[in-house]
Design a protein around this motif. Structure first.
Motif: not given
Ligand SMILES: Cc1cc2nc3c(=O)[nH]c(=O)nc-3n(C[C@H](O)[C@H](O)[C@H](O)COP(=O)(O)OP(=O)(O)OC[C@H]3O[C@@H](n4cnc5c(N)ncnc54)[C@H](O)[C@@H]3O)c2cc1C
Length: 427
Positions: A89-110
Motif C-alpha cells: 500500500s505504501r510503494h506498490g506491489a512490485a516494489r514491495a516484493h523487491a523490498i521483501c526479497r532484500e530481507a531474504f537476501a540478508a539471511i542468505s548472505h549471513l
C-alpha cells in the motif's frame, strides 16, 4: 535462591578474553572513507570500500562490542516489520516484493558467510507463540496464504501440541519457522572485523568522532585523537546516533533492549523447557525473545523491560518475572548476566540507507540487525565505492521524521504503556 549472587553486568558472549584490544596507531591525516561506528554495519561497509581500493578508517567510540552488535540476542529471522500488504500500500506491489526479497537476501548472505567464518551459526529454527486464541487464528491463516514468491517454510503448531516446542501453557499455539537461525553475536562481530582488516581497512576503537565539518574536499572530522580529513563519511551509528548529526538523530528512535542469562541450569533442565532448542518470541506488542545459550545450559531472555533505564541490573527483577510468567518454575532462578543495548527504530519501521552529499548512512534495523546490518552494511559500502551491486530495493525511500522529534523519544512512555495495556487485555 541466588538473590545475593553477583550478577555480571556484561553480555554472556563477551568474556573479557574475547574482546580484542586494538593497537592504538596514529590516525592518518586523510582518508577516502571514514566510517563512524564499529558494529556490523560499519565493519561490513569497510570491507567493501577497502576492497575497492579506497583508504578506509573505521572509528569506534568504545571498546569493540560497545554497541548492539556485541550485545544482541543472536536471533536470525526474516526481518522487516511491515507486512507485504503494508509495503504494497505504501510503494506498490512490485516494489514491495523487491523490498521483501532484500530481507531474504540478508539471511542468505549471513548463511553464506557462516560457511567461511565461524560464528556459531545454528539452523535451530524459531517458535513464535500466539498470545491469544485470536492471534493464533490470524497467524495460522497467514501461514496458509503467504504472498506468492515470498513463501517461507512455516509449521502451524496448535496449542494441544505446543509442548513439543515449549514446556509452558502461556501460549495459544504458535508457528515454527524451521529456517530461522542463531549466531554468537560477538564472534560474528569479530569475523566482520577480521574481514575488514584483511582487505586493508584500519579500525581504531576508543576513538569518538566529535564533530563533522564539511570542507571543499569532503569533511574535516574532529575525533578524540585529532582531525582526519575524509572524502566520504558513513554514519554507521544506529541506536547510538548522538549529536554528531542532527538530521540522522531526528530519524532514529533509540530504544533500550534488555537481556539476562540465567545461572547454569543444566542441559536436561533447559531441554525440558525448550525441547527443540529453538529461538522463541511471541505476538505481544511489547516483545520478548529467548533461547537456550549456545552450550545449552542456560536460558538467555530479553525484552523491553524498561524505557530509558541505563542500568541493566535495575531491570533484572522485571525481566525475571516476565520469564517466570512463561516458565513459572524459573521464578527464583539465579541470574548470572544482565546487559542492555540501544536498538534504532524508525518512523516507518524500515531500515534506511542512502546519502546526503557525501555523508552516507545505513541504520534503523528496528531490532532485527543481526541479518540486516551485515548485509546492508555491505551494500552501502559498495555504494560508497560506486559499485552497481550496491543497489537495493530500499534505495531512495524517504527517511521520515516527525515534528518536535529531536532524538529524545518523549512519546515512548505513553506508547509502551498503551501497548502493555493492549497486550494485557489480549487485544
Ligand atoms: C539487547 C539486544 C538484543 C538484540 N537482539 C537481536 C536479535 O536477536 N536479532 C536481531 O536481528 N537483532 C537484534 N538486536 C539488534 C542488532 O544487534 C542491531 O540491529 C545491530 O547490531 C546493529 O548494528 P550496527 O552496526 O548498525 O549498530 P551498533 O552495533 O549499535 O554499532 C553502532 C556503533 O556506533 C558507535 N558510535 C556511535 N557514535 C559514535 C561516534 N560519535 N564516534 C564513534 N563511534 C560511535 C557506537 O559506540 C556503536 O558501537 C538486538 C539489540 C540489542 C541491544
Amino acid at each position: 535462591m541466588g538473590e545475593s549472587r553477583e550478577i555480571l553486568e556484561a553480555p554472556l558472549w563477551q568474556p573479557p578474553s574475547l574482546i580484542p584490544v586494538l593497537p592504538e596507531r596514529p590516525l592518518p591525516e586523510q582518508v577516502d572513507v571514514l566510517i563512524v561506528g564499529g558494529g556490523y554495519t560499519g565493519l561490513a561497509a569497510a570491507r567493501e570500500t577497502a576492497s575497492a581500493g579506497l583508504d578506509t578508517l573505521v572509528l569506534e567510540a568504545g571498546p569493540l562490542g560497545t554497541g548492539c552488535s556485541g550485545r544482541n540476542g543472536g536471533q536470525v529471522a526474516y526481518s522487516f516489520k511491515p507486512s507485504f500488504a503494508d509495503l504494497s500500500s505504501r510503494h506498490g506491489a512490485a516494489r514491495a516484493h523487491a523490498i521483501c526479497r532484500e530481507a531474504f537476501a540478508a539471511i542468505s548472505h549471513l548463511r553464506a558467510l557462516a560457511r567461511v567464518e565461524d560464528f556459531d551459526w545454528r539452523e535451530c529454527g524459531g517458535f513464535y507463540g500466539a498470545h491469544t486464541a485470536r492471534h493464533f487464528e490470524v497467524m495460522a491463516r497467514e501461514a496458509q496464504s503467504q504472498p506468492s514468491g515470498l513463501e517461507q517454510r512455516i509449521e502451524v503448531v496448535p496449542r494441544s501440541e505446543q509442548h513439543r516446542e515449549i514446556a509452558s501453557d502461556f501460549y495459544h499455539g504458535g508457528c515454527v519457522y524451521p529456517d530461522d537461525a542463531s549466531v554468537d553475536p560477538m564472534k560474528l562481530l569479530l569475523a566482520l572485523l577480521r574481514r575488514a582488516q584483511e582487505r586493508g581497512a584500519a579500525v581504531q576503537d576508543r576513538c569518538r568522532v566529535q564533530a563533522l565539518d564539511t570542507s571543499s574536499a569532503g569533511f574535516d572530522v574532529l575525533t578524540s585523537r585529532g582531525i582526519v580529513r575524509a572524502r566520504k563519511v558513513l554514519m554507521a551509528t544506529n541506536g547510538y546516533s548522538g549529536a554528531l548529526s542532527g538530521w540522522h538523530r531526528r530519524r532514529v528512535i533509540p530504544i533500550g533492549s534488555y537481556q539476562i542469562a540465567t545461572e547454569s541450569l543444566g542441559l536436561e533442565r533447559v531441554r525440558s523447557l525448550i525441547p527443540m532448542g529453538r529461538n522463541i518470541s511471541d505476538t505481544r506488542r511489547v516483545v520478548v525473545y529467548y533461547r537456550p545459550s549456545a552450550d545449552g545450559e542456560r536460558i538467555v531472555f530479553g525484552g523491553r523491560a524498561a524505557l530509558a533505564e541505563r542500568d541493566p541490573l535495575a531491570c533484572v527483577v522485571r525481566l525475571r518475572s516476565m520469564m517466570a510468567r512463561i516458565f513459572p518454575e524459573l521464578s527464583r532462578v539465579a541470574i548470572d548476566h544482565a546487559w542492555v543495548g540501544w536498538v534504532a527504530y524508525t518512523f516507518d519501521t524500515m531500515p534506511h540507507l542512502g546519502k546526503r552529499g557525501e555523508l552516507y548512512h545505513c541504520m534503523g534495523y528496528c531490532g532485527q540487525g543481526v541479518p540486516l546490518a551485515p548485509y546492508f552494511g555491505m551494500r552501502i559500502g559498495q555504494q560508497m565505492a560506486g559499485l552497481a551491486e550496491g543497489q537495493t530495493a530500499l534505495d531512495g525511500l524517504p527517511f521520515p521524521t516527525r515534528p518536535y522529534y529531536f532524538g529524545y523519544p518523549w512519546f515512548l512512555a505513553p506508547s509502551v504503556w498503551a501497548y502493555r495495556t493492549l497486550d494485557a487485555l489480549g487485544l
